[in-house]
Design an enzyme around this catalytic site. Structure first.
Site, PDB file in Angstrom:
ATOM      1  N   HIS A  86     -18.950  40.557  18.035  1.00 47.76           N
ATOM      2  CA  HIS A  86     -18.391  41.776  17.413  1.00 47.76           C
ATOM      3  C   HIS A  86     -19.325  42.285  16.326  1.00 47.76           C
ATOM      4  CE1 HIS A  86     -14.905  44.233  15.808  1.00 47.76           C
ATOM      5  NE2 HIS A  86     -15.692  44.186  14.753  1.00 47.76           N
ATOM      6  N   GLU A  87     -19.754  41.380  15.452  1.00 49.57           N
ATOM      7  CA  GLU A  87     -20.599  41.787  14.331  1.00 49.57           C
ATOM      8  C   GLU A  87     -21.973  42.251  14.781  1.00 49.57           C
ATOM      9  OE1 GLU A  87     -17.412  41.332  12.204  1.00 49.57           O
ATOM     10  OE2 GLU A  87     -19.220  42.438  11.743  1.00 49.57           O
ATOM     11  N   HIS A  93     -21.946  45.680  16.104  1.00 47.16           N
ATOM     12  CA  HIS A  93     -21.991  46.736  15.073  1.00 47.16           C
ATOM     13  C   HIS A  93     -23.447  47.130  14.812  1.00 47.16           C
ATOM     14  CE1 HIS A  93     -17.898  47.472  13.921  1.00 47.16           C
ATOM     15  NE2 HIS A  93     -17.669  46.230  13.504  1.00 47.16           N
ATOM     16  N   TYR A 121     -18.429  55.556  11.012  1.00 50.16           N
ATOM     17  CA  TYR A 121     -17.325  54.625  10.827  1.00 50.16           C
ATOM     18  C   TYR A 121     -16.124  55.319  10.164  1.00 50.16           C
ATOM     19  CZ  TYR A 121     -15.677  49.746  10.643  1.00 50.16           C
ATOM     20  OH  TYR A 121     -15.020  48.560  10.852  1.00 50.16           O
ATOM     21  N   GLU A 126     -15.523  50.425  16.354  1.00 50.76           N
ATOM     22  CA  GLU A 126     -14.768  49.168  16.365  1.00 50.76           C
ATOM     23  C   GLU A 126     -14.502  48.689  17.796  1.00 50.76           C
ATOM     24  OE1 GLU A 126     -13.402  46.621  14.550  1.00 50.76           O
ATOM     25  OE2 GLU A 126     -15.010  47.361  13.272  1.00 50.76           O
ATOM     26  N   ASP A 144      -8.400  52.384   5.708  1.00 48.80           N
ATOM     27  CA  ASP A 144      -9.262  51.743   6.725  1.00 48.80           C
ATOM     28  C   ASP A 144     -10.098  52.763   7.494  1.00 48.80           C
ATOM     29  OD1 ASP A 144     -10.355  49.594   8.253  1.00 48.80           O
ATOM     30  OD2 ASP A 144      -8.801  49.847   9.798  1.00 48.80           O
ATOM     31  N   HIS A 195      -9.501  50.103  12.614  1.00 47.76           N
ATOM     32  CA  HIS A 195      -9.106  48.816  13.203  1.00 47.76           C
ATOM     33  C   HIS A 195      -7.748  48.894  13.883  1.00 47.76           C
ATOM     34  CE1 HIS A 195     -12.135  47.341  10.235  1.00 47.76           C
ATOM     35  NE2 HIS A 195     -12.418  46.517  11.225  1.00 47.76           N
TER      36      HIS A 195
HETATM   37  O1  LIG Z   1     -12.909  43.849  12.946  1.00 44.84           O
HETATM   38  C1  LIG Z   1     -13.582  43.271  12.127  1.00 44.84           C
HETATM   39  N1  LIG Z   1     -14.522  43.879  11.402  1.00 44.84           N
HETATM   40  O2  LIG Z   1     -14.767  45.211  11.605  1.00 44.84           O
HETATM   41  C2  LIG Z   1     -13.404  41.790  11.880  1.00 44.84           C
HETATM   42  C3  LIG Z   1     -12.129  41.460  11.145  1.00 44.84           C
HETATM   43  C4  LIG Z   1     -11.951  39.990  11.430  1.00 44.84           C
HETATM   44  C5  LIG Z   1     -13.093  39.633  12.372  1.00 44.84           C
HETATM   45  C6  LIG Z   1     -14.356  39.637  11.518  1.00 44.84           C
HETATM   46  C7  LIG Z   1     -14.561  41.119  11.170  1.00 44.84           C
HETATM   47  C8  LIG Z   1     -13.282  40.928  13.151  1.00 44.84           C
HETATM   48 ZN   LIG Z   2     -15.768  45.509  13.291  1.00 43.02          ZN
END
Ligand SMILES: O=C(NO)[C@]12CC[C@H](CC1)C2
Ligand SMILES: [Zn+2]
Ligand SMILES: [Ca+2]
Length: 302
Positions: free
Chosen positions: A144-145, A148, A159, A168, A223, A228
């Site tokens: 996920h990270e 990004h 964002y 997201e 947010d 999210h």
């Molecule tokens: O959705 C997220 N970041 O935009 C998260 C939140 C908890 C996990 C680590 C970071 C996914």
């Molecule tokens: Zn994220």
């Protein structure tokens, strides 16, 4: 040997044994992986519960087995897995497709229930032990990270509001593509005291308070416009696509949409169009094309 690549091992956040690509130099073993193609490097650092980038994660005997090293082990191992996914599946060399070093910092701050890409590197908190345990302990979170970072270097989805929810969603969807054993996000590090739950679900976003249809779009100023929350809508469309045409075709369509068609201001309707164009490019106007149309019809995006 004065210095060079070595093979170490350690235990991850969930106590699981794993081998590590390390580097020996001057009496110390570093979490520094030089095994990737085209000189891609992966390095892991430790903030020691401060808020700096931290120094390299090191060990005296190449066995990263202490409890304090578990987060370092997983951040390093999983960054390597995500690098391999993007290189092997999409021929992309690191987040910038130019082999930039992938840097992770773990043990960021105290009781920090989050992880993020800061524009240059990944950063992981330890969690507070109730809501989260060390967040690098989940492969889908690491994917996920790093996604990004890929998004930032490609479509550059702003964002905020719908482009932010798409940003997201891309991270959750590629989190699934990298870790396809479930449709959940964050389950391995979320609420250690509760089994079977997760932060989000792409098969049923409503299970965790997200909408799965435009009729339930959540208008809010918090947010970044609910990025999210509203990601549930494109996440559900992605799930619909995956179950109808399969992961192999879906991930090619999503990668092409992200890198060729989407732009910084793309909204949900633009995402539908980008995915349809990508489908047509790759597979024509047949069953896959119809499946993507149906996937987005089902979430009320035209
Ligand atoms: O959705 C997220 N970041 O935009 C998260 C939140 C908890 C996990 C680590 C970071 C996914
Ligand atoms: Zn994220
Ligand atoms: Ca998962």
């Amino acid at each position: 040997v004065t210095h060079g690549a070595t093979s170490g091992y350690g235990y991850g956040v969930l106590g699981d044994y794993k081998t590590l690509n390390t580097y020996y130099y001057n009496g110390w073993y570093y979490l520094y992986d030089v095994t990737k193609p085209m000189n891609g490097v992966i390095e892991t650092r430790d903030a020691n519960n401060g808020t700096t980038q931290g120094g390299y994660s090191v060990d005296s005997n190449n066995a990263f087995t202490s409890s304090g090293q578990a987060a370092d082990v997983d951040a390093h191992k999983y960054a390597g897995i995500v690098y391999d996914y993007y290189y092997n599946t999409h021929n992309r060399n690191s987040f910038d497709n130019a082999g930039s070093t992938i840097i992770s910092t773990v043990h960021y701050s105290t009781n920090y229930n989050n992880a993020f890409w800061n524009g240059n590197q990944m950063v992981y908190g330890d969690g507070d032990g109730t809501t989260f345990i060390a967040l690098s302990g989940a492969l889908d979170v690491v994917a996920h990270e790093l996604t990004h970072a890929v998004t930032e270097r490609t479509a550059g989805l702003i964002y905020q509001d719908q482009s932010g929810a798409l940003n997201e969603s891309m991270s959750d969807v590629f989190g699934y593509f990298v870790e396809p054993n479930d449709y959940l996000m964050g389950e391995d590090v979320y609420t250690p005291g509760i089994s079977g739950d997760a932060l989000r679900s792409i098969s049923d976003p409503t299970a965790y308070g997200q909408p799965d249809h435009m009729n339930d779009y959540y208008y809010t100023s918090s947010d970044n416009g609910g990025v999210h929350t509203n990601s549930g809508i494109p996440n559900k469309a992605a799930y619909n696509t995956i179950v109808s045409i399969g992961k192999t075709k879906a991930e090619k369509i999503y990668y092409r949409a992200l890198t060729v068609y989407l732009t910084s201001s793309s909204d949900f309707s633009d995402a539908r169009a980008a995915l349809l164009s990508s489908t047509a490019d790759l597979y024509g106007y047949g069953t896959e094309y119809t499946a993507v149309e149906n996937a987005w019809d089902a979430v009320g995006v035209y």
